[in-house]
Design a protein around this motif. Structure first.
Motif, mmCIF file in Angstrom:
data_model
loop_
_atom_site.group_PDB
_atom_site.id
_atom_site.type_symbol
_atom_site.label_atom_id
_atom_site.label_comp_id
_atom_site.label_asym_id
_atom_site.label_seq_id
_atom_site.Cartn_x
_atom_site.Cartn_y
_atom_site.Cartn_z
ATOM 1 N N TYR A 104 0.842 -1.200 0.000
ATOM 2 C CA TYR A 104 0.000 0.000 0.000
ATOM 3 C C TYR A 104 0.882 1.258 0.000
ATOM 4 O O TYR A 104 0.605 2.215 -0.721
ATOM 5 C CB TYR A 104 -0.911 -0.033 1.226
ATOM 6 N N TYR B 175 -6.540 2.770 -7.267
ATOM 7 C CA TYR B 175 -7.578 1.738 -7.257
ATOM 8 C C TYR B 175 -7.096 0.485 -7.991
ATOM 9 O O TYR B 175 -7.210 -0.632 -7.482
ATOM 10 C CB TYR B 175 -8.880 2.249 -7.884
ATOM 11 N N ASN C 135 -4.051 -1.211 -6.031
ATOM 12 C CA ASN C 135 -4.448 -1.777 -4.741
ATOM 13 C C ASN C 135 -5.411 -2.946 -4.906
ATOM 14 O O ASN C 135 -5.332 -3.927 -4.177
ATOM 15 C CB ASN C 135 -5.038 -0.697 -3.823
ATOM 16 N N ARG C 136 -6.296 -2.855 -5.881
ATOM 17 C CA ARG C 136 -7.238 -3.949 -6.119
ATOM 18 C C ARG C 136 -6.496 -5.216 -6.556
ATOM 19 O O ARG C 136 -6.746 -6.295 -6.036
ATOM 20 C CB ARG C 136 -8.246 -3.556 -7.200
ATOM 21 N N GLY D 284 -16.186 -2.428 -6.466
ATOM 22 C CA GLY D 284 -14.945 -2.011 -5.824
ATOM 23 C C GLY D 284 -14.642 -0.547 -6.066
ATOM 24 O O GLY D 284 -14.211 0.170 -5.165
ATOM 25 N N ARG E 13 -16.996 1.668 -3.989
ATOM 26 C CA ARG E 13 -16.545 1.653 -2.596
ATOM 27 C C ARG E 13 -15.262 2.466 -2.425
ATOM 28 O O ARG E 13 -15.126 3.248 -1.490
ATOM 29 C CB ARG E 13 -16.284 0.222 -2.134
ATOM 30 N N PHE E 14 -14.303 2.244 -3.322
ATOM 31 C CA PHE E 14 -12.993 2.885 -3.220
ATOM 32 C C PHE E 14 -13.120 4.407 -3.249
ATOM 33 O O PHE E 14 -12.540 5.102 -2.414
ATOM 34 C CB PHE E 14 -12.093 2.406 -4.357
ATOM 35 N N ASN F 163 -7.525 5.064 5.745
ATOM 36 C CA ASN F 163 -7.822 4.647 4.383
ATOM 37 C C ASN F 163 -7.384 3.200 4.147
ATOM 38 O O ASN F 163 -8.117 2.417 3.548
ATOM 39 C CB ASN F 163 -7.134 5.600 3.392
ATOM 40 N N ASN G 205 -10.088 0.253 3.355
ATOM 41 C CA ASN G 205 -9.934 -0.443 2.078
ATOM 42 C C ASN G 205 -9.690 -1.931 2.280
ATOM 43 O O ASN G 205 -10.230 -2.759 1.553
ATOM 44 C CB ASN G 205 -8.811 0.175 1.240
ATOM 45 N N THR H 27 -13.550 -2.162 1.253
ATOM 46 C CA THR H 27 -13.509 -1.957 -0.187
ATOM 47 C C THR H 27 -13.177 -3.216 -0.967
ATOM 48 O O THR H 27 -13.873 -3.576 -1.908
ATOM 49 C CB THR H 27 -12.496 -0.862 -0.543
ATOM 50 N N PHE H 28 -12.102 -3.876 -0.568
ATOM 51 C CA PHE H 28 -11.594 -5.009 -1.339
ATOM 52 C C PHE H 28 -11.919 -6.352 -0.704
ATOM 53 O O PHE H 28 -11.371 -7.372 -1.102
ATOM 54 C CB PHE H 28 -10.092 -4.861 -1.560
#
Length: 143
Positions: free
Chosen positions: A10, A52, A55-56, A69, A72-73, A132, A136, A140-141
């Motif tokens: 990250y 995005y 990180n995804r 995703g 959400r992100f 964050n 996430n 998010t993920f």
């Protein structure tokens, strides 16, 4: 441990996004003739999209759908940004002359004549990054 590995990834993505955003801003202002405001918005948008994607795929190896995703992100980004800005405003109002991290950083940064309010920016940015990452990772993920 997975959390440490993900937090390091990250961080790498964050550094890359910062460099990418600054490069886009610089090219747009220096060579494209665009305003700093428009260039800043565009640079941050490019960095956010890049964040995005990396990180995804790389940081969290998420199976969440691309659309879900992304929604959400970008929502998490907005919430974390507002929280960060709120913390910054509170710190600047109640700790303008002697910020919470001033004593820790002052020996290093005093020689650069850094405005004490910048210490509040550092603190609120660290807060943003931690919040964050956590949201996430666990929202998010998370499939």
């Amino acid at each position: 441990m997975e959390v440490i590995r993900q937090s390091l990834k990250y961080g790498v993505v964050g550094i890359g996004n910062t460099l990418l955003s600054l490069t886009v801003i610089w090219i747009m202002t220096q060579y494209g003739g665009y305003s700093h405001t428009f260039s800043n918005f565009t640079g941050y948008a490019v960095g956010l999209i890049n964040s995005y994607l990396w990180n995804r795929q790389w940081t969290f190896h998420s199976d969440v759908s691309w659309k879900s995703g992304a929604i959400r992100f970008f929502g998490v980004f907005a919430v974390c940004y507002v929280l960060q800005l709120g913390l910054l405003m509170v710190l600047n109002r109640y700790c303008p002359e002697h910020p919470p991290v001033y004593d820790f950083f002052s020996p290093l940064l005093l020689r650069f004549e850094v405005d004490p309010l910048f210490y509040n920016q550092i603190l609120s940015t660290v807060f943003y990054t931690i919040i964050n990452f956590i949201i996430n990772k666990f929202y998010t993920f998370k499939a």
